[in-house]
Structure formats: structure tokens, C-alpha cells
Design a protein around this motif. Structure first.
Motif, PDB file in Angstrom:
ATOM      1  N   ALA A  58       1.023  -1.274   0.043  1.00 21.30           N
ATOM      2  CA  ALA A  58       0.079   0.072   0.045  1.00 21.30           C
ATOM      3  C   ALA A  58       0.993   1.219  -0.144  1.00 21.30           C
ATOM      4  CB  ALA A  58      -0.797  -0.020   1.308  1.00 21.30           C
ATOM      5  N   LEU A  59       1.884   1.233   0.825  1.00 22.40           N
ATOM      6  CA  LEU A  59       2.768   2.461   0.761  1.00 22.40           C
ATOM      7  C   LEU A  59       3.499   2.746  -0.528  1.00 22.40           C
ATOM      8  CD1 LEU A  59       4.556   2.157   4.265  1.00 22.40           C
ATOM      9  CD2 LEU A  59       2.830   3.650   3.655  1.00 22.40           C
ATOM     10  N   VAL A  60       3.872   1.613  -1.386  1.00 20.12           N
ATOM     11  CA  VAL A  60       4.602   1.629  -2.434  1.00 20.12           C
ATOM     12  C   VAL A  60       3.552   2.237  -3.566  1.00 20.12           C
ATOM     13  CG1 VAL A  60       5.279   0.271  -4.442  1.00 20.12           C
ATOM     14  CG2 VAL A  60       5.991  -0.343  -2.083  1.00 20.12           C
ATOM     15  N   PRO A  84       3.407   7.272  -3.800  1.00 15.06           N
ATOM     16  CA  PRO A  84       3.513   7.941  -5.028  1.00 15.06           C
ATOM     17  C   PRO A  84       2.199   8.762  -5.743  1.00 15.06           C
ATOM     18  CG  PRO A  84       4.819   6.034  -5.168  1.00 15.06           C
ATOM     19  CD  PRO A  84       3.896   5.926  -3.857  1.00 15.06           C
ATOM     20  N   GLY A  85       1.089   7.980  -5.187  1.00 13.86           N
ATOM     21  CA  GLY A  85      -0.178   8.494  -5.809  1.00 13.86           C
ATOM     22  C   GLY A  85      -0.473   9.663  -5.077  1.00 13.86           C
ATOM     23  N   VAL A  86      -0.250   9.819  -3.809  1.00 11.40           N
ATOM     24  CA  VAL A  86      -0.756  10.928  -2.757  1.00 11.40           C
ATOM     25  C   VAL A  86       0.456  11.978  -3.375  1.00 11.40           C
ATOM     26  CG1 VAL A  86      -0.343  11.849  -0.818  1.00 11.40           C
ATOM     27  CG2 VAL A  86      -1.405   9.645  -1.048  1.00 11.40           C
ATOM     28  N   LEU A  87       1.606  11.706  -3.762  1.00 17.32           N
ATOM     29  CA  LEU A  87       2.373  12.634  -4.139  1.00 17.32           C
ATOM     30  C   LEU A  87       2.035  13.485  -5.551  1.00 17.32           C
ATOM     31  CD1 LEU A  87       5.166  14.310  -3.638  1.00 17.32           C
ATOM     32  CD2 LEU A  87       6.298  12.468  -4.835  1.00 17.32           C
ATOM     33  N   VAL A  88       1.658  12.656  -6.321  1.00 18.05           N
ATOM     34  CA  VAL A  88       1.174  12.871  -7.805  1.00 18.05           C
ATOM     35  C   VAL A  88      -0.216  13.745  -7.646  1.00 18.05           C
ATOM     36  CG1 VAL A  88       0.240  12.077 -10.052  1.00 18.05           C
ATOM     37  CG2 VAL A  88       2.202  10.967  -8.801  1.00 18.05           C
ATOM     38  N   TYR A  89      -0.912  13.522  -6.717  1.00 22.14           N
ATOM     39  CA  TYR A  89      -2.046  14.038  -6.354  1.00 22.14           C
ATOM     40  C   TYR A  89      -2.136  15.448  -5.969  1.00 22.14           C
ATOM     41  CZ  TYR A  89      -6.683  15.173  -4.234  1.00 22.14           C
ATOM     42  OH  TYR A  89      -7.779  16.000  -3.741  1.00 22.14           O
ATOM     43  N   PHE A  90      -1.177  15.558  -5.069  1.00 25.52           N
ATOM     44  CA  PHE A  90      -0.919  17.035  -4.562  1.00 25.52           C
ATOM     45  C   PHE A  90      -0.207  17.902  -5.498  1.00 25.52           C
ATOM     46  CE2 PHE A  90      -1.466  15.109  -0.291  1.00 25.52           C
ATOM     47  CZ  PHE A  90      -2.431  15.938   0.207  1.00 25.52           C
ATOM     48  N   VAL A  91       0.615  17.289  -6.374  1.00 28.28           N
ATOM     49  CA  VAL A  91       1.145  18.114  -7.260  1.00 28.28           C
ATOM     50  C   VAL A  91       0.171  18.449  -8.532  1.00 28.28           C
ATOM     51  CG1 VAL A  91       2.882  17.838  -9.299  1.00 28.28           C
ATOM     52  CG2 VAL A  91       3.581  16.964  -7.182  1.00 28.28           C
ATOM     53  N   SER A  92      -0.797  17.315  -8.841  1.00 30.48           N
ATOM     54  CA  SER A  92      -1.662  17.451  -9.930  1.00 30.48           C
ATOM     55  C   SER A  92      -2.738  18.537  -9.136  1.00 30.48           C
ATOM     56  CB  SER A  92      -2.477  16.536 -10.213  1.00 30.48           C
ATOM     57  OG  SER A  92      -1.298  15.506 -10.714  1.00 30.48           O
ATOM     58  N   TYR A  93      -2.928  18.570  -7.932  1.00 31.39           N
ATOM     59  CA  TYR A  93      -3.947  19.534  -7.420  1.00 31.39           C
ATOM     60  C   TYR A  93      -3.679  20.815  -7.569  1.00 31.39           C
ATOM     61  CZ  TYR A  93      -6.979  21.705  -3.999  1.00 31.39           C
ATOM     62  OH  TYR A  93      -7.848  22.249  -3.074  1.00 31.39           O
ATOM     63  N   PHE A 135      -8.370   7.612  -5.150  1.00 27.81           N
ATOM     64  CA  PHE A 135      -9.087   6.714  -4.559  1.00 27.81           C
ATOM     65  C   PHE A 135      -8.908   5.411  -5.417  1.00 27.81           C
ATOM     66  CE2 PHE A 135     -11.628   9.784  -2.216  1.00 27.81           C
ATOM     67  CZ  PHE A 135     -11.405   9.049  -0.902  1.00 27.81           C
ATOM     68  N   LEU A 136      -9.274   5.414  -6.587  1.00 24.16           N
ATOM     69  CA  LEU A 136      -8.781   4.292  -7.392  1.00 24.16           C
ATOM     70  C   LEU A 136      -7.444   3.583  -7.372  1.00 24.16           C
ATOM     71  CD1 LEU A 136     -10.412   5.002 -10.780  1.00 24.16           C
ATOM     72  CD2 LEU A 136     -11.110   3.206  -9.155  1.00 24.16           C
ATOM     73  N   ALA A 137      -6.406   4.525  -7.314  1.00 24.11           N
ATOM     74  CA  ALA A 137      -4.949   4.075  -7.104  1.00 24.11           C
ATOM     75  C   ALA A 137      -4.853   3.487  -5.648  1.00 24.11           C
ATOM     76  CB  ALA A 137      -3.985   5.404  -7.259  1.00 24.11           C
ATOM     77  N   VAL A 138      -5.372   4.217  -4.466  1.00 24.38           N
ATOM     78  CA  VAL A 138      -5.244   3.680  -3.176  1.00 24.38           C
ATOM     79  C   VAL A 138      -5.669   2.386  -3.156  1.00 24.38           C
ATOM     80  CG1 VAL A 138      -5.952   4.088  -1.007  1.00 24.38           C
ATOM     81  CG2 VAL A 138      -4.924   5.938  -2.135  1.00 24.38           C
ATOM     82  N   PHE A 139      -7.249   2.191  -3.794  1.00 22.54           N
ATOM     83  CA  PHE A 139      -8.005   1.112  -3.640  1.00 22.54           C
ATOM     84  C   PHE A 139      -7.328  -0.091  -4.096  1.00 22.54           C
ATOM     85  CE2 PHE A 139     -10.998  -1.803  -5.647  1.00 22.54           C
ATOM     86  CZ  PHE A 139     -11.637  -2.308  -4.369  1.00 22.54           C
ATOM     87  N   GLY A 140      -6.835   0.281  -5.446  1.00 21.23           N
ATOM     88  CA  GLY A 140      -6.061  -0.880  -6.325  1.00 21.23           C
ATOM     89  C   GLY A 140      -4.697  -1.127  -5.545  1.00 21.23           C
ATOM     90  N   ALA A 141      -4.044  -0.404  -4.953  1.00 17.38           N
ATOM     91  CA  ALA A 141      -2.842  -0.516  -4.242  1.00 17.38           C
ATOM     92  C   ALA A 141      -3.262  -1.634  -3.072  1.00 17.38           C
ATOM     93  CB  ALA A 141      -1.934   0.911  -3.912  1.00 17.38           C
ATOM     94  N   VAL A 142      -4.095  -1.070  -2.208  1.00 17.22           N
ATOM     95  CA  VAL A 142      -4.395  -1.873  -1.160  1.00 17.22           C
ATOM     96  C   VAL A 142      -4.933  -3.250  -1.529  1.00 17.22           C
ATOM     97  CG1 VAL A 142      -5.847  -2.245   0.973  1.00 17.22           C
ATOM     98  CG2 VAL A 142      -4.885  -0.031   0.368  1.00 17.22           C
ATOM     99  N   LEU A 143      -5.894  -3.230  -2.574  1.00 11.86           N
ATOM    100  CA  LEU A 143      -6.410  -4.553  -2.888  1.00 11.86           C
ATOM    101  C   LEU A 143      -5.287  -5.508  -3.375  1.00 11.86           C
ATOM    102  CD1 LEU A 143      -8.870  -6.370  -3.444  1.00 11.86           C
ATOM    103  CD2 LEU A 143      -8.802  -5.112  -5.817  1.00 11.86           C
ATOM    104  N   LEU A 144      -4.325  -5.078  -4.427  1.00 12.60           N
ATOM    105  CA  LEU A 144      -3.174  -5.613  -4.643  1.00 12.60           C
ATOM    106  C   LEU A 144      -2.272  -6.213  -3.491  1.00 12.60           C
ATOM    107  CD1 LEU A 144      -2.092  -3.838  -7.881  1.00 12.60           C
ATOM    108  CD2 LEU A 144      -3.678  -5.976  -7.947  1.00 12.60           C
ATOM    109  N   ALA A 145      -2.149  -5.164  -2.639  1.00 11.72           N
ATOM    110  CA  ALA A 145      -1.545  -5.668  -1.585  1.00 11.72           C
ATOM    111  C   ALA A 145      -1.895  -6.820  -0.727  1.00 11.72           C
ATOM    112  CB  ALA A 145      -1.486  -4.523  -0.460  1.00 11.72           C
ATOM    113  N   VAL A 146      -3.397  -6.820  -0.741  1.00 10.75           N
ATOM    114  CA  VAL A 146      -4.058  -7.801   0.208  1.00 10.75           C
ATOM    115  C   VAL A 146      -3.937  -9.060  -0.425  1.00 10.75           C
ATOM    116  CG1 VAL A 146      -6.113  -8.891   1.127  1.00 10.75           C
ATOM    117  CG2 VAL A 146      -5.468  -6.442   1.412  1.00 10.75           C
TER     118      VAL A 146
END
Length: 772
Positions: free
Chosen positions: A103-105, A109-118, A317-328
Motif C-alpha cells: 500500500a505504501l508503494v 507516489p499516488g498521494v504525491l502525484v495527487y498533491f502536485v496535480s492538485y 481513490f482508485l490508485a489507493v484502492f487498487g494498491a491496497v487490494l493488490l497488497a492484500v
């Protein structure tokens, strides 16, 4: 042993988890698909202003719903992980760690890209509506208007000038002049109108129109007032076709001045239509359109910003959800083999060696599970072999233990420090101590056996020395346990013990209770003594008595009265003592020469009744009560010997009761017969109300010369015991306890019925002493 794979709770939980994973995967796929479609619609809408404006609310609502669903699914996954952790399920920490790593992996990066894009979106949208851009658009729009106004004014002046050419021209000749004016001005249409709006003549496109477009009354009034007016047409109309420029033109209307002052003459108006240059029209429309869109988007920029940020948030959200789902999923994939191995290890530790679950993957973890299953099968085979061997050993040990448990001899195994390692029931029975409760403790700690334990330890120490010197393999010694100073104690035990060394520095102690043998030897010795005493003492007693009587007969009447009294008293004393000696010798003779019992059916109640006739009120100093059970069948016995037993017991009971009466207490004797509960034995009980027996007398009361009476020989109970042994009857002697105090003694004998085989009496209900 079963070789079927075990259906453990862990495997059932794994199947349920697999079903849940499939359900989560399907739901996640659906939500992801909806999210991707939504992002596509958002991208499509932001490129189409009309579509965006029409579907803004709908897209925003769907965006929020998808975001909430993704949040709920993500929260549910996290909740399950935390619940597994709280329940302490194996692998939950590893699964959470792997999920956190993946999830961190994906999230960081998704949060970083989100804030930059924001930041980029916010600033980019603001940059679109810069003041310079707005000023440039206003300047361009003003420039276009100024150009169009210049063209309109130029055409209006030209039209005013051209109208002078029609001042003197009559209406019928106006057509030629209009053609010339059209050529001069480069117009597309030139029309001469009356003040009432009627067509007089025209040149150009109006000639081919049945109903040409006429100026409005307002335009006529303004042209009359200002002599000329112009306006632009076509710039606000929608293009006729895709990509075509609108038919923009300048329409000028001028009043035709008539010469002189003719007030009644109707005014005429010259209308000139000149098309605008296409480049000017295109540029003007472009600037106008750009300005309009700029103003519209300027007003809607907050909503646009929210939409773009919502799209970015949904992507996050899609990125986080996908990351956590893939992590699980990846975590489960990595942890599953480890969980299988851990479950197998736990089952093996619990002793369950059935085949474990095997993963079919071709990676190293799958191979490890297969290797573990092979190892488990090998362990199961080895355990089966060991269990077979242990079963044989247990059978042999069980046989040995059965032998030890049924041995009458006591067996104790000690270590080199004197601690009890194991015992058999025979040891507890012989030593009358709870040895099983002291296993693992020093032998000397057993109550009442400290001296015996020290003696045994000393024997083993001496044996160690003698074995080294003489090569002995065991030692043997006799012990007297719990013997008081008088040598007569209630719990005195005579035993012979034998000791040997066992492997592992253990020591074996085997011993037997020889109290009965010693008692029998003592009785035999007393019998021999009695026989010799009867032979040696009885012969001189008769001459002594006869000589004393002869002296009294010869000297009576020949001596003075005082000497005669002394003579009579002395002779009487001699005769009485000789009679006492004869009775003593007869008792010893009877004990030594007791004939073998002639066992026949005997009515015990009848014998008791016959004997009791000798103890009537005139002969018995104490009350005697008889309680005979009429159900008693005949017993197997010798009537004469049983009569002697009853007589001895009643005599002893009368003596004990007489001692109680001498102390001022009420004395009585009770004789009781009773058929046993099993119906196979008859019990005879004699009770007295005397002082009872001392503790040191109870154990050896049946031995010869053991008595509590000052004038007794101690042979009465010894004869009773001997007769009871001849009849195979169990005899018991005990004190009667009433309210915690000794209320007398009782003797009980249990006889077999006539016709029953004579066997050793077991401890049954029929052999228990009466407590009445």
C-alpha cells in the motif's frame, strides 16, 4: 492411521477466505470498471462545454457515489485485517505488514502525484483567467468593433453622397442611376424606397426577390432625422453550414434630398447593402466567440476546478484502492503457503500427522509445502512404528504391573538418595501407609516409616561395601515396625526385606509381612511349652495334694487349737493352689492338644441357647442379652469346639462386665447372630460393656499369655483364634466406641454355611464387624 487430508478448522477457514476473496475481487472489478468509465466520461465532458454543462450535476453525483463505494470497500478490507489481528489469527501480522508495504508503494507516489496535480490544476485554471488575457480579449473585441464602425461610417457617407445623384431623377428613371451607384460603391444591392416603405426601384439582388427586406420604421425615422444611418447585419446570426462564414454586411440608408421646397412630395430613401470583408468578419467572430467563452468559463471556473479536483481525487481513490487490494491479494499469495506450513507445524506439534494441504504452485513456497507434506507422512509412518513398539512395551509393562499389583509382597523402587520412585499396592498394604502419595519424595518422609527408611538406607550402604568386597547381588534382613517398648503395639509389623541394585542407580526393595508366620511360630512355641509344662508340672501336683491332706488327717485333734487352726489353713492353701495349678496345666494341655475340627452342619443358634443356660441369673453376675437371627441356616463346624468358643467369649465378656460393675457402672453382655447380606455366611458377635482393650493389646490379643486380667493365663482368646482358624472363620476384635469414648469390646466370628466350600475369607460385607 488414516491418510486422508484433515478437514481442520484452518482449512475450512481457508475455503471461506477464498470465497470472500472471490467476492471482493468481483466487487472490486465492478467498482474499478465504474470508476474508469466515470473518468472517461469526465474527460469527455470537460472537452465538450455543452455536454459538460448538461451533465455536470449527474457526473458530480456519480463521482461522489463511486468515491464513497471505494471508501467503504477500502474500510471493509482494513476492518477485516484489524479483526484478524485482534483475534490473534496466525499470519495476520505478516499479512498486515505485506499489505502496508504494498500500500505504501502504491499510495505514497499516488498521494504525491495527487498533491502536485492538485496544485497544477488549481494554478493552471487560475492562469487561464489572467487579467492580461482578459484585457487582450477586450482590446481585440474593441478593435473589431472600431473596424466595423469605420466601415459602417464610410458606407454611410458614400451612400449620403450617392443619394444626391437621385435628387432630380424621377422614379421611372431611377433604375439606371441605381445600377451606376451599385457599380460605384461595389455594393451587392441598391434599393430606392419611399417613406412608406414601398419599393421604387432596385439594382442587384433585390430585383430577383418578390418581397425584399425593407427597413424598419425606426430606421426611416432615424435616416430622416440624421439624413443617413448605417448598421451591420449578419454577425449575430448562426452559420448556415458547418465551417461557413455568416452573410455579414453593412446596410446604409440615406434620405434623397429633392431640389426646392416641395412640402407635399413624399420623401425617398436610398438603401445600399455592401458585404463585409471575410477576414474582418472571421476575426470579429473569433474575437467575439473567444470573449464569450472566456466570460462563461470565468463564471464557471469554481465548478470546473471542483470537477477536475474531483476527478483527481477519484483517480487517487482508485490508485489507493487498487494498491491496497493488490497488497492484500499479493500478501495472501505470499502468506498462504506460510499459513499452510504454520498450520501443519501446529497440527504436528499437537500430534496430528495426517497429510497436510499441498499448494500446486511451481515456486519455492509451493515446493516447500510439498516437502513438508512428505516429511509429515514420514513422521506418521515413524510414529506408527514407534506406537507399535510402544504398544508392545506397554503390554509387557501392563503385564508386569498386573503381576506387581497382585503380588502379596511389597515392592518399592528408590533412587540413590532414598526418594520413592514407584510402589505397588502390596507395599501400601504391608506397610499400612499411603506410599503412592509420596512418590517423588524421600522415603523417610512417610509418616511412621522414618526408622524403617533409615534402616533400609543403612542396609543399602552396607550392601554397597559388601558387594564390592564379596560380589553379593542382594541383601536380606528382618525388621520389626512400630513395635513399642513392650514389643506389643497395635500396628506392630514383622517383615522380611530384600534389596538389590537396578540399572540407573535405582534400588529395588521387596518385602513381605511375616506377622502371621511369626504369630503362628509363637503359637507353636507356646504349644510346645504348654505340652512340656503339662507333663512336668501335673505329675507332682497330685502327691503334693495327697500329702497335705494326709498330714491334716493325721494331725487333726492331736495338736492344740492354735496349731490346729494354722494346720487347717495351711492345708487348705496347699490344696487350693494345687487346684489352681491343675487348672493352669489343663488349659495349657487343651491349647497344645486341641484336636482337629470335625466339620459338620451345626445349628449355631441352638449351640448359643444351650451355652446360655449355664449363664442364668444365679450364675451370671451381669445381665446377658441374646439377639438371635431366625434366618440363620446351619453352619459348617465342630459343635464341641464352637461350644468352647462361645463359653470362652462369654466368660471373658462376664469378667469385663464385672470389672465395670465393680466401678459402679451398669454392666451387660450381648450375644448376637446374623445372616450376612450375601446370604453365604453367619456372624457370631459377643459384646461387653467393659473397659475395652489397650492399644498395645489389640494387635496381639490372640497370642498366648497376652492378657489384661491379673489372674488370667491369656489362653482363652488364643484357643478361640486357633479354633476359628480350624473352621476357616474370620475373627475380629475391636473396642466399641460410643460418643467418642470406649464403651466396651466386641469379638466377631464369621462362619461359612454348611455345604459351602472352605476357602479363604475375602473382605466382603459379610465379614465386616458389627457396629451395633
Amino acid at each position: 492411521m488414516s491418510t486422508q487430508p484433515r478437514d481442520t478448522p484452518a482449512s475450512q477457514a481457508a475455503r471461506r477466505a477464498k470465497a470472500v476473496r472471490w467476492a471482493v475481487g468481483v466487487i472490486a472489478a465492478l467498482v474499478t470498471a465504474v470508476g474508469l468509465v466515470l473518468m472517461f466520461l469526465l474527460a469527455l465532458s470537460t472537452n465538450n462545454r455543452t455536454l459538460y454543462e448538461e451533465n455536470y450535476a449527474r457526473l458530480f453525483g456519480i463521482n461522489v457515489v463511486v468515491a464513497v463505494l471505494l471508501s467503504l470497500v477500502l474500510a471493509w478490507v482494513i476492518f477485516r485485517l484489524l479483526r484478524r489481528l485482534r483475534q490473534g489469527k496466525f499470519g495476520s501480522r505478516l499479512l498486515i505488514k505485506l499489505a502496508a508495504i504494498f500500500a505504501l508503494v502504491g499510495v505514497v507516489p499516488g498521494v504525491l502525484v495527487y498533491f502536485v496535480s492538485y496544485q497544477f490544476v488549481s494554478r493552471s485554471i487560475e492562469s487561464w483567467f489572467d487579467v492580461k488575457v482578459e484585457g487582450a480579449l477586450d482590446a481585440g473585441l474593441n478593435l473589431g468593433r472600431a473596424t466595423l464602425d469605420s466601415l459602417s461610417a464610410d458606407l454611410m457617407n458614400k451612400t449620403r453622397g450617392a443619394s444626391n445623384q437621385l435628387a432630380d431623377v424621377p422614379d421611372t428613371s431611377a433604375g439606371l442611376v441605381l445600377e451606376r451607384i451599385r457599380d460605384q460603391l461595389g455594393a451587392t444591392d441598391v434599393v430606392l424606397w419611399t417613406g412608406a416603405g414601398q419599393l421604387i426601384a432596385g439594382a442587384g439582388a433585390s430585383r430577383f426577390q418578390l418581397n425584399p427586406e425593407r427597413p424598419t420604421p425606426q430606421q426611416f425615422r432615424q435616416a430622416r432625422a440624421d439624413r443617413a444611418v448605417a448598421h451591420i447585419e449578419g454577425l449575430d446570426e448562426t452559420p448556415a453550414a458547418q465551417g461557413a462564414q455568416p452573410p455579414a454586411s453593412v446596410r446604409a440608408l440615406a434620405l434623397v434630398q429633392r431640389p426646392g421646397f416641395e412640402f407635399n412630395t413624399e420623401p425617398r430613401f436610398l438603401q445600399v447593402v455592401q458585404p463585409l470583408p471575410p477576414a474582418v468578419v472571421a476575426n470579429a467572430l473569433a474575437v467575439q466567440e473567444a470573449n464569450r467563452e472566456y466570460q462563461e468559463r470565468s463564471l464557471a471556473r469554481d465548478g470546473l476546478r471542483r470537477m477536475y479536483i474531483g476527478t483527481l481525487t477519484l483517480c487517487l481513490f482508485l490508485a489507493v484502492f487498487g494498491a491496497v487490494l493488490l497488497a492484500v491479494l499479493f500478501g495472501n499469495g505470499l502468506a498462504r503457503p506460510l499459513l499452510v506450513l504454520a498450520d501443519g507445524v501446529r497440527q504436528v506439534a499437537a500430534g496430528d500427522l495426517r497429510p497436510t494441504a499441498v499448494l500446486q504452485g511451481k515456486d519455492e513456497l509451493g515446493g516447500l509445502t510439498r516437502s513438508f507434506a512428505v516429511m509429515t507422512q514420514q513422521l506418521a509412518d515413524a510414529r506408527a512404528a514407534v506406537e507399535k513398539t510402544v504398544g508392545e512395551l506397554d503390554a509387557a509393562r501392563g503385564n508386569l504391573q498386573t503381576i506387581l499389583d497382585n503380588l502379596t509382597s511389597g515392592v518399592i523402587v528408590l533412587d540413590d538418595t532414598g526418594r520413592v520412585l514407584s510402589t505397588n499396592p502390596g507395599a501400601t498394604r504391608v506397610l499400612r501407609a499411603p506410599l503412592a502419595a509420596y512418590e517423588g519424595q524421600p522415603f523417610a518422609d512417610v509418616p511412621g516409616l522414618a526408622t524403617f527408611a533409615q534402616s533400609v538406607q543403612q542396609q543399602f550402604d552396607d550392601f554397597e561395601v559388601e558387594r564390592a568386597q564379596h560380589g553379593l547381588d542382594h541383601w536380606q534382613h528382618a525388621f520389626e515396625l512400630n513395635a513399642g517398648n513392650s514389643g506389643m503395639s497395635q500396628d506392630a509389623i514383622s517383615i522380611v526385606a530384600r534389596g538389590a541394585e537396578l540399572p540407573g542407580a535405582a534400588r529395588l526393595l521387596v518385602f513381605d509381612d511375616i506377622s502371621e508366620i511369626v504369630s503362628a511360630q509363637r503359637a507353636q512355641a507356646w504349644g510346645e511349652v504348654a505340652r512340656r509344662l503339662a507333663h512336668e508340672i501335673k505329675n507332682p501336683l497330685t502327691p503334693i495334694q495327697l500329702s497335705a491332706e494326709r498330714l491334716e488327717m493325721k494331725l487333726s485333734g492331736k495338736v492344740p487349737a492354735p496349731e490346729q487352726a494354722i494346720l487347717t489353713k495351711s492345708v487348705k492353701t496347699i490344696v487350693d493352689q494345687v487346684d489352681a495349678m491343675k487348672r493352669l496345666v489343663n488349659e495349657f494341655r487343651d491349647y497344645a492338644r486341641l484336636p482337629a475340627a470335625d466339620l459338620k452342619p451345626v445349628d449355631l443358634n441352638g449351640l448359643v441357647t444351650d451355652v446360655l443356660q449355664l449363664y442364668g441369673h444365679e450364675n451370671a453376675p451381669n445381665a446377658l442379652h441374646c439377639e438371635l437371627d431366625p434366618r440363620c441356616p446351619p453352619i459348617r463346624g465342630d459343635a464341641q469346639q464352637i461350644r468352647q468358643v462361645i463359653h470362652n467369649l462369654l466368660q471373658n465378656a462376664q469378667d469385663a462386665a464385672e470389672a465395670t460393675a465393680a466401678q459402679g457402672r451398669h454392666g451387660e453382655v450381648v450375644v448376637r447372630t446374623r445372616l450376612g447380606d450375601s446370604g453365604r455366611r453367619v456372624r457370631l458377635t459377643v459384646q461387653d460393656s467393659g473397659p475395652g482393650f489397650a492399644e498395645n493389646i489389640l494387635k496381639r490379643a490372640f497370642e498366648p499369655y497376652v492378657t489384661t486380667k491379673s489372674k488370667g493365663t491369656g489362653l482363652g482368646l488364643a484357643v478361640v483364634k486357633k479354633i476359628a482358624d480350624e473352621h476357616g472363620a474370620r475373627i475380629e476384635l475391636s473396642n466399641r466406641i460410643v460418643d467418642g469414648a470406649v464403651a466396651g469390646a466386641q469379638v466377631s466370628l464369621s462362619f461359612a454355611l454348611a455345604g459351602e466350600p472352605q476357602v479363604a475369607l475375602a473382605h466382603t460385607d459379610d465379614s465386616k464387624p458389627s457396629t451395633a
